[in-house]
Design an enzyme around this catalytic site. Structure first.
Site, short mmCIF file in Angstrom:
data_model
loop_
_atom_site.label_atom_id
_atom_site.label_comp_id
_atom_site.label_asym_id
_atom_site.label_seq_id
_atom_site.Cartn_x
_atom_site.Cartn_y
_atom_site.Cartn_z
N LYS A 1 -53.09 1.16 52.31
CA LYS A 1 -51.95 1.69 53.07
C LYS A 1 -52.18 1.59 54.58
O LYS A 1 -51.24 1.65 55.35
CB LYS A 1 -51.61 3.12 52.66
CG LYS A 1 -52.61 4.18 53.05
CD LYS A 1 -52.20 5.53 52.50
CE LYS A 1 -53.21 6.61 52.80
NZ LYS A 1 -53.11 7.21 54.11
N ASP A 2 -53.46 1.44 55.01
CA ASP A 2 -53.77 1.28 56.44
C ASP A 2 -53.69 -0.16 56.90
O ASP A 2 -53.74 -0.43 58.10
CB ASP A 2 -55.19 1.78 56.73
CG ASP A 2 -55.34 3.28 56.54
OD1 ASP A 2 -54.33 4.00 56.64
OD2 ASP A 2 -56.48 3.74 56.30
N ARG B 1 -43.89 9.64 58.02
CA ARG B 1 -43.26 9.60 56.69
C ARG B 1 -43.27 10.98 56.04
O ARG B 1 -42.26 11.45 55.52
CB ARG B 1 -44.02 8.60 55.80
CG ARG B 1 -43.60 8.60 54.33
CD ARG B 1 -44.53 7.72 53.50
NE ARG B 1 -45.91 8.17 53.53
CZ ARG B 1 -46.39 9.15 52.77
NH1 ARG B 1 -45.59 9.80 51.92
NH2 ARG B 1 -47.66 9.50 52.84
N ARG B 2 -44.44 11.63 56.08
CA ARG B 2 -44.55 12.97 55.48
C ARG B 2 -43.69 13.98 56.25
O ARG B 2 -43.04 14.83 55.64
CB ARG B 2 -46.01 13.43 55.45
CG ARG B 2 -46.84 12.69 54.42
CD ARG B 2 -48.31 13.05 54.50
NE ARG B 2 -49.09 12.37 53.47
CZ ARG B 2 -50.37 12.08 53.58
NH1 ARG B 2 -51.03 12.42 54.68
NH2 ARG B 2 -51.01 11.46 52.61
N CYS C 1 -47.77 2.09 60.42
CA CYS C 1 -48.05 3.51 60.16
C CYS C 1 -47.08 4.44 60.90
O CYS C 1 -46.98 5.61 60.58
CB CYS C 1 -49.48 3.84 60.58
SG CYS C 1 -50.70 2.94 59.63
N ARG D 1 -59.89 19.37 58.18
CA ARG D 1 -58.50 19.83 58.05
C ARG D 1 -58.43 21.10 57.20
O ARG D 1 -57.69 22.02 57.52
CB ARG D 1 -57.63 18.73 57.42
CG ARG D 1 -57.50 17.50 58.29
CD ARG D 1 -56.58 16.49 57.64
NE ARG D 1 -56.78 15.16 58.20
CZ ARG D 1 -55.90 14.18 58.13
NH1 ARG D 1 -54.76 14.37 57.51
NH2 ARG D 1 -56.16 13.00 58.64
N ARG E 1 -55.49 16.01 62.86
CA ARG E 1 -56.33 14.83 62.64
C ARG E 1 -57.70 15.30 62.15
O ARG E 1 -57.95 16.48 62.03
CB ARG E 1 -56.49 14.03 63.95
CG ARG E 1 -55.21 13.37 64.47
CD ARG E 1 -54.79 12.15 63.66
NE ARG E 1 -55.86 11.19 63.47
CZ ARG E 1 -56.25 10.29 64.36
NH1 ARG E 1 -55.65 10.22 65.54
NH2 ARG E 1 -57.22 9.45 64.10
#
Length: 297
Positions: free
Chosen positions: A80-81, A132-133, A245, A156, A150
């Site tokens: 996905k990156d 997106r999220r 992204c 996190r 981040r």
């Protein structure tokens, strides 16, 4: 193959899990490998959200440059990156199995509200740096406040535990691969057909130099053609949309036992704009990505 394959990887816990997994796959073929850890722009810049970092491929470019300089023989990326267009001289040679592609919402128990959607209290502060999220979360829960976050997964979770956030969003694949202990948190696992993941979420991409035929032949032995078939559609939608992204775009494709393709997609013009959701089915991949994009616009 007698030579030791040099694998380029980022140094995060998840990237190293992915690289060690690749080493084990190669070992099963009787091939030795060593890891070369490379720091990327995305690793170096921790204070900005993804949409504020210039350019595409900020988790991949430095590794690709090392490949082109022949300092490494292959690279392992979270697919996905990886930008949808390969740099001149490089090829996406193989892909892995697909882990759970879904996103999950991890909620601090103090912020749980019974009866509220996802069990998350009204006006909650949710941590995510993904456009997106953000777009899809706001689409479901316009009352929440979004805050960039981040750092690696343990960092996190520490911020969530200490009350900086009421909830954070993570990829289920990363949580499961790292066997992260989520005891004490409320976990909402989304259905990827409803909260649509990033194209190719949960898949590893193995990148090589185009002309390095010996390494490419080796990687073809671990290639998952069935996974490539569905992720190619997801990534083609992203490519046609001109996205990286930064784009609030989710695309998820499944193939049923009869060989039909089913695509769910969600797209917004900006992270804080309304989301358009579509579901298309087709017996062929011919112009399927084009039809998905057309339906989204």
């Amino acid at each position: 193959m007698e030579k030791t394959i040099k694998i380029g990887t980022r140094g995060s816990k998840l990237a190293l899990w992915q690289a060690h997994y690749t080493q084990r796959m190669l070992q099963d073929l009787g091939i030795e490998s060593e890891l070369i850890i490379i720091k990327t722009k995305g690793d170096a810049i921790q204070h900005l959200s993804f949409d504020k970092i210039e350019g595409k491929g900020f988790f991949t470019k430095e590794i690709e440059d090392a490949l082109l300089r022949e300092e490494v023989d292959m690279a392992v990326h979270s697919m996905k990156d990886l930008p949808t267009v390969q740099p001149e001289g490089l090829a996406l040679t193989a892909v892995s199995y697909r882990a759970n592609p879904a996103d999950c919402l991890i909620i601090n128990p103090a912020s749980v509200e019974s009866g509220a959607l996802f069990g998350l209290k009204t006006g909650a502060v949710v941590g995510t740096s993904s456009a997106r999220r953000k777009a899809q979360l706001l689409d479901f829960r316009p009352d929440i406040t979004l805050k960039d976050i981040r750092g690696n997964v343990p960092t996190r979770l520490e911020k969530l535990k200490s009350g900086d956030f009421d909830a954070i969003m993570l990829a289920t694949a990363g949580v499961e691969r790292l066997e992260i202990d989520l005891d004490g948190f409320q976990v909402v696992r989304f259905n990827p057909r409803e909260f649509v993941p990033a194209p190719a979420q949960g898949v590893l991409a193995f990148q090589t130099r185009k002309d390095d035929l010996p390494v490419r032949r080796v990687l073809k032995k671990i290639h998952r053609a069935d996974v490539a078939e569905t992720t190619n559609i997801e990534r083609k939608v992203l490519q046609l949309a001109g996205g990286g992204c930064h784009m609030p775009l989710g695309v998820y494709c499944e193939m049923d036992p009869q060989g039909n393709y089913h695509v769910w997609a969600a797209k917004a013009p900006e992270w804080n704009a309304p989301v358009n959701r579509i579901h298309l089915s087709s017996s062929t991949t011919f112009e399927l990505a084009e039809s998905v994009l057309k339906a989204l616009e």
